[in-house]
Each structure stands twice: as structure tokens, then as C-alpha cells.
Design a protein around this motif. Structure first.
Motif, PDB file in Angstrom:
ATOM      1  N   ASN A 169      -5.814  19.313  -0.790  1.00  0.00           N
ATOM      2  CA  ASN A 169      -4.655  19.131  -1.652  1.00  0.00           C
ATOM      3  C   ASN A 169      -4.383  20.434  -2.411  1.00  0.00           C
ATOM      4  OD1 ASN A 169      -2.620  17.962  -3.120  1.00  0.00           O
ATOM      5  ND2 ASN A 169      -3.944  16.694  -4.398  1.00  0.00           N
ATOM      6  N   ALA A 170      -3.161  20.577  -2.885  1.00  0.00           N
ATOM      7  CA  ALA A 170      -2.812  21.701  -3.761  1.00  0.00           C
ATOM      8  C   ALA A 170      -1.837  21.188  -4.798  1.00  0.00           C
ATOM      9  CB  ALA A 170      -2.188  22.843  -2.970  1.00  0.00           C
ATOM     10  N   ASP A 171      -1.947  21.724  -5.996  1.00  0.00           N
ATOM     11  CA  ASP A 171      -0.963  21.402  -7.022  1.00  0.00           C
ATOM     12  C   ASP A 171      -0.902  22.526  -8.042  1.00  0.00           C
ATOM     13  OD1 ASP A 171      -3.209  21.045  -8.636  1.00  0.00           O
ATOM     14  OD2 ASP A 171      -2.827  18.956  -9.068  1.00  0.00           O
ATOM     15  N   MET A 172       0.089  22.430  -8.892  1.00  0.00           N
ATOM     16  CA  MET A 172       0.240  23.376  -9.991  1.00  0.00           C
ATOM     17  C   MET A 172       0.129  22.560 -11.266  1.00  0.00           C
ATOM     18  SD  MET A 172       3.356  25.719  -8.523  1.00  0.00           S
ATOM     19  CE  MET A 172       4.244  24.392  -7.724  1.00  0.00           C
ATOM     20  N   GLU A 173      -0.697  23.034 -12.193  1.00  0.00           N
ATOM     21  CA  GLU A 173      -0.912  22.317 -13.441  1.00  0.00           C
ATOM     22  C   GLU A 173      -0.490  23.180 -14.620  1.00  0.00           C
ATOM     23  OE1 GLU A 173      -4.556  20.301 -14.051  1.00  0.00           O
ATOM     24  OE2 GLU A 173      -4.630  19.536 -12.004  1.00  0.00           O
ATOM     25  N   ARG A 174       0.204  22.547 -15.540  1.00  0.00           N
ATOM     26  CA  ARG A 174       0.617  23.249 -16.752  1.00  0.00           C
ATOM     27  C   ARG A 174      -0.615  23.514 -17.604  1.00  0.00           C
ATOM     28  NH1 ARG A 174       5.349  21.494 -20.947  1.00  0.00           N
ATOM     29  NH2 ARG A 174       5.171  23.337 -22.250  1.00  0.00           N
ATOM     30  N   GLY A 175      -0.713  24.737 -18.117  1.00  0.00           N
ATOM     31  CA  GLY A 175      -1.845  25.109 -18.957  1.00  0.00           C
ATOM     32  C   GLY A 175      -2.307  26.511 -18.640  1.00  0.00           C
ATOM     33  N   VAL A 176      -3.366  26.912 -19.339  1.00  0.00           N
ATOM     34  CA  VAL A 176      -3.906  28.259 -19.203  1.00  0.00           C
ATOM     35  C   VAL A 176      -5.397  28.158 -18.916  1.00  0.00           C
ATOM     36  CG1 VAL A 176      -4.287  30.440 -20.434  1.00  0.00           C
ATOM     37  CG2 VAL A 176      -2.181  29.172 -20.801  1.00  0.00           C
ATOM     38  N   ILE A 177      -5.877  28.981 -18.004  1.00  0.00           N
ATOM     39  CA  ILE A 177      -7.302  29.048 -17.715  1.00  0.00           C
ATOM     40  C   ILE A 177      -7.916  30.003 -18.732  1.00  0.00           C
ATOM     41  CG2 ILE A 177      -9.052  29.672 -16.034  1.00  0.00           C
ATOM     42  CD1 ILE A 177      -6.947  29.033 -13.855  1.00  0.00           C
ATOM     43  N   ARG A 178      -8.809  29.471 -19.539  1.00  0.00           N
ATOM     44  CA  ARG A 178      -9.428  30.265 -20.603  1.00  0.00           C
ATOM     45  C   ARG A 178     -10.167  31.472 -20.036  1.00  0.00           C
ATOM     46  NH1 ARG A 178     -12.460  26.434 -24.604  1.00  0.00           N
ATOM     47  NH2 ARG A 178     -13.480  26.055 -22.634  1.00  0.00           N
ATOM     48  N   GLY A 179     -10.093  32.586 -20.744  1.00  0.00           N
ATOM     49  CA  GLY A 179     -10.801  33.795 -20.348  1.00  0.00           C
ATOM     50  C   GLY A 179     -10.065  34.634 -19.319  1.00  0.00           C
ATOM     51  N   THR A 180      -8.820  34.292 -19.025  1.00  0.00           N
ATOM     52  CA  THR A 180      -8.032  35.074 -18.070  1.00  0.00           C
ATOM     53  C   THR A 180      -6.845  35.705 -18.786  1.00  0.00           C
ATOM     54  OG1 THR A 180      -6.552  33.258 -17.451  1.00  0.00           O
ATOM     55  CG2 THR A 180      -8.627  33.460 -16.211  1.00  0.00           C
ATOM     56  N   ARG A 181      -6.205  36.630 -18.120  1.00  0.00           N
ATOM     57  CA  ARG A 181      -4.995  37.254 -18.664  1.00  0.00           C
ATOM     58  C   ARG A 181      -3.760  36.624 -18.040  1.00  0.00           C
ATOM     59  NH1 ARG A 181      -6.791  43.284 -17.588  1.00  0.00           N
ATOM     60  NH2 ARG A 181      -8.913  43.014 -18.281  1.00  0.00           N
ATOM     61  N   GLN A 182      -3.812  35.322 -17.908  1.00  0.00           N
ATOM     62  CA  GLN A 182      -2.743  34.577 -17.262  1.00  0.00           C
ATOM     63  C   GLN A 182      -1.425  34.737 -18.019  1.00  0.00           C
ATOM     64  OE1 GLN A 182      -3.875  30.507 -16.561  1.00  0.00           O
ATOM     65  NE2 GLN A 182      -1.761  29.823 -16.598  1.00  0.00           N
ATOM     66  N   ARG A 183      -0.351  34.985 -17.279  1.00  0.00           N
ATOM     67  CA  ARG A 183       0.968  35.155 -17.896  1.00  0.00           C
ATOM     68  C   ARG A 183       1.877  33.954 -17.681  1.00  0.00           C
ATOM     69  NH1 ARG A 183       2.306  41.325 -18.121  1.00  0.00           N
ATOM     70  NH2 ARG A 183       0.198  42.135 -18.038  1.00  0.00           N
ATOM     71  N   LEU A 184       1.688  33.242 -16.587  1.00  0.00           N
ATOM     72  CA  LEU A 184       2.522  32.070 -16.319  1.00  0.00           C
ATOM     73  C   LEU A 184       2.006  30.876 -17.128  1.00  0.00           C
ATOM     74  CD1 LEU A 184       3.043  32.277 -12.441  1.00  0.00           C
ATOM     75  CD2 LEU A 184       4.461  33.212 -14.272  1.00  0.00           C
ATOM     76  N   PRO A 185       2.881  29.919 -17.456  1.00  0.00           N
ATOM     77  CA  PRO A 185       2.464  28.760 -18.252  1.00  0.00           C
ATOM     78  C   PRO A 185       1.793  27.664 -17.416  1.00  0.00           C
ATOM     79  CG  PRO A 185       4.813  28.655 -17.845  1.00  0.00           C
ATOM     80  CD  PRO A 185       4.339  29.966 -17.264  1.00  0.00           C
ATOM     81  N   PHE A 186       1.400  27.988 -16.189  1.00  0.00           N
ATOM     82  CA  PHE A 186       0.738  27.031 -15.306  1.00  0.00           C
ATOM     83  C   PHE A 186      -0.139  27.803 -14.331  1.00  0.00           C
ATOM     84  CE2 PHE A 186       4.783  28.183 -13.479  1.00  0.00           C
ATOM     85  CZ  PHE A 186       4.490  28.439 -12.146  1.00  0.00           C
ATOM     86  N   TYR A 187      -0.995  27.075 -13.609  1.00  0.00           N
ATOM     87  CA  TYR A 187      -1.865  27.691 -12.622  1.00  0.00           C
ATOM     88  C   TYR A 187      -1.921  26.798 -11.389  1.00  0.00           C
ATOM     89  CZ  TYR A 187      -5.125  24.387 -14.726  1.00  0.00           C
ATOM     90  OH  TYR A 187      -5.698  23.238 -15.210  1.00  0.00           O
ATOM     91  N   GLN A 188      -2.409  27.364 -10.291  1.00  0.00           N
ATOM     92  CA  GLN A 188      -2.498  26.625  -9.032  1.00  0.00           C
ATOM     93  C   GLN A 188      -3.933  26.182  -8.792  1.00  0.00           C
ATOM     94  OE1 GLN A 188      -1.652  28.905  -5.434  1.00  0.00           O
ATOM     95  NE2 GLN A 188      -0.961  27.049  -4.399  1.00  0.00           N
ATOM     96  N   GLU A 189      -4.074  24.950  -8.290  1.00  0.00           N
ATOM     97  CA  GLU A 189      -5.364  24.444  -7.830  1.00  0.00           C
ATOM     98  C   GLU A 189      -5.250  24.173  -6.335  1.00  0.00           C
ATOM     99  OE1 GLU A 189      -6.309  20.864  -9.969  1.00  0.00           O
ATOM    100  OE2 GLU A 189      -7.369  21.975 -11.516  1.00  0.00           O
ATOM    101  N   ILE A 190      -6.199  24.700  -5.572  1.00  0.00           N
ATOM    102  CA  ILE A 190      -6.277  24.387  -4.150  1.00  0.00           C
ATOM    103  C   ILE A 190      -7.624  23.699  -3.948  1.00  0.00           C
ATOM    104  CG2 ILE A 190      -6.396  25.295  -1.796  1.00  0.00           C
ATOM    105  CD1 ILE A 190      -4.663  27.634  -2.715  1.00  0.00           C
ATOM    106  N   GLU A 191      -7.570  22.458  -3.446  1.00  0.00           N
ATOM    107  CA  GLU A 191      -8.802  21.681  -3.235  1.00  0.00           C
ATOM    108  C   GLU A 191      -9.111  21.610  -1.754  1.00  0.00           C
ATOM    109  OE1 GLU A 191      -8.252  17.878  -5.075  1.00  0.00           O
ATOM    110  OE2 GLU A 191      -7.531  18.787  -6.931  1.00  0.00           O
TER     111      GLU A 191
END
Length: 183
Positions: free
Chosen positions: A161-183
């Protein structure tokens, strides 16, 4: 004539917008090229602005609930105000940069289920309903991302599965307000 202007302000007989992408396949850090075509309606209309952006359908967790939300994560204004003459056609070329963090939507020519990213187009019309358009893009992995995904497959992992979740991964320099999960 006043009746036609009233109808156009409600969206009937008003301007319409269509976005044509020259190439729907892109990579993070690349550029999607296209053209926005504005077709004038039955009356002259004042256009206040035109913009294109990238939009993703993102999963949002709130308490015990999950729901999908459209999030525009980059936007580029293509021009200022102008008057669109009745029945006139106005074409605006554009190049929209794909942020480096943009989630991938394709692997080996196969679409990842649940991954929806597209170019959104907004035509701002004075005293009228906004015309908008969404055109899907296929975001392919960069060579380094592809190598990592191929290594997982060689280790025996299979895509679930894959999805995009709203939020920030702590400890990263993430700029987008969401991230991708690939399972």
C-alpha cells in the motif's frame, strides 16, 4: 446583456479553463510543462488572476477519525488581471517546478494505488464562480529512490500500500505539510 452578465457571474455562459500538460511523467526536482487555455464565455469578463499548482489527496488523522483532504503544496501565479473578451481564446504557457519531496506515484510503469497528485488550475474571475481544473501527473522515482525500492524487492518485500499523511516527520528538514508512506 445584463442578464447574460448575471448568468456568467453564476457560472453559466462564463469563461472556462482547460490545462494541457505537454508531458504527464515527471520526477521530483523536475518541471512539468503545459499550457492553460481560457475560453471566453458569452460576455466580456474581468479576470483577476490565473495560477497553477500541485495538489495531493492526503490522509488526515483527527482523533478517532481519518479523512482525505486536498492539499495544494506549491503554487505559481501566471499573470495579473486582464479583460477576457467574449468567445476569445487566451493561451498561457507555464513550467511548474516539482518539489524534491514530492511523493512518487509510479514504480516501473505501474501506478501506486492511493497516490493522487495533479496540477490544479485556478482562474479568478471578478464577481463569478471560480473555474478550476485538475490534471493528474505521474511522479516517477529518482534513480536513488528506484535503487532503494529495487533493493527492497530483491530482499523479498512486496508492495502492499502507499498513502500520503498530513504531518511532519520529526528530526527532518521536511518542507511539505505531508509525507509519503510506502508499505
Amino acid at each position: 446583456m445584463a442578464f447574460k452578465k448575471l448568468l456568467a457571474s453564476l457560472g453559466a455562459g462564463g469563461a472556462s479553463v482547460e490545462t494541457v500538460l505537454h508531458e504527464v511523467n515527471v520526477v521530483p526536482g523536475g518541471v512539468v510543462q503545459g499550457e492553460v487555455r481560457i475560453q471566453g464565455g458569452s460576455v466580456n469578463q474581468q479576470i483577476e488572476g490565473l495560477s497553477v499548482g500541485l495538489q495531493a489527496k492526503v490522509e488526515v488523522e483527527s482523533g478517532d477519525q481519518e479523512y482525505k483532504q486536498d492539499i495544494e503544496f506549491t503554487k505559481s501565479r501566471l499573470g495579473g488581471a486582464f479583460e477576457l473578451q467574449a468567445n476569445a481564446v487566451h493561451a498561457v504557457p507555464f513550467g511548474l517546478e516539482i518539489p524534491w519531496e514530492t511523493p512518487i506515484t509510479m514504480i516501473d510503469g505501474q501506478a501506486l494505488r492511493g497516490m493522487n497528485i495533479g496540477v490544479s488550475t485556478e482562474l479568478e474571475i471578478a464577481r463569478a464562480v471560480d473555474s478550476s481544473d485538475l490534471d493528474p501527473v505521474n511522479v516517477h522515482p529518482l534513480p536513488a529512490q528506484k535503487a532503494i525500492l529495487d533493493a527492497f524487492i530483491q530482499l523479498g518485500f512486496r508492495f502492499k500500500n502507499a498513502d500520503m499523511e498530513r504531518g511532519v516527520i520529526r528530526g527532518t528538514r521536511q518542507r511539505l505539510p505531508f509525507y509519503q508512506e510506502i508499505e
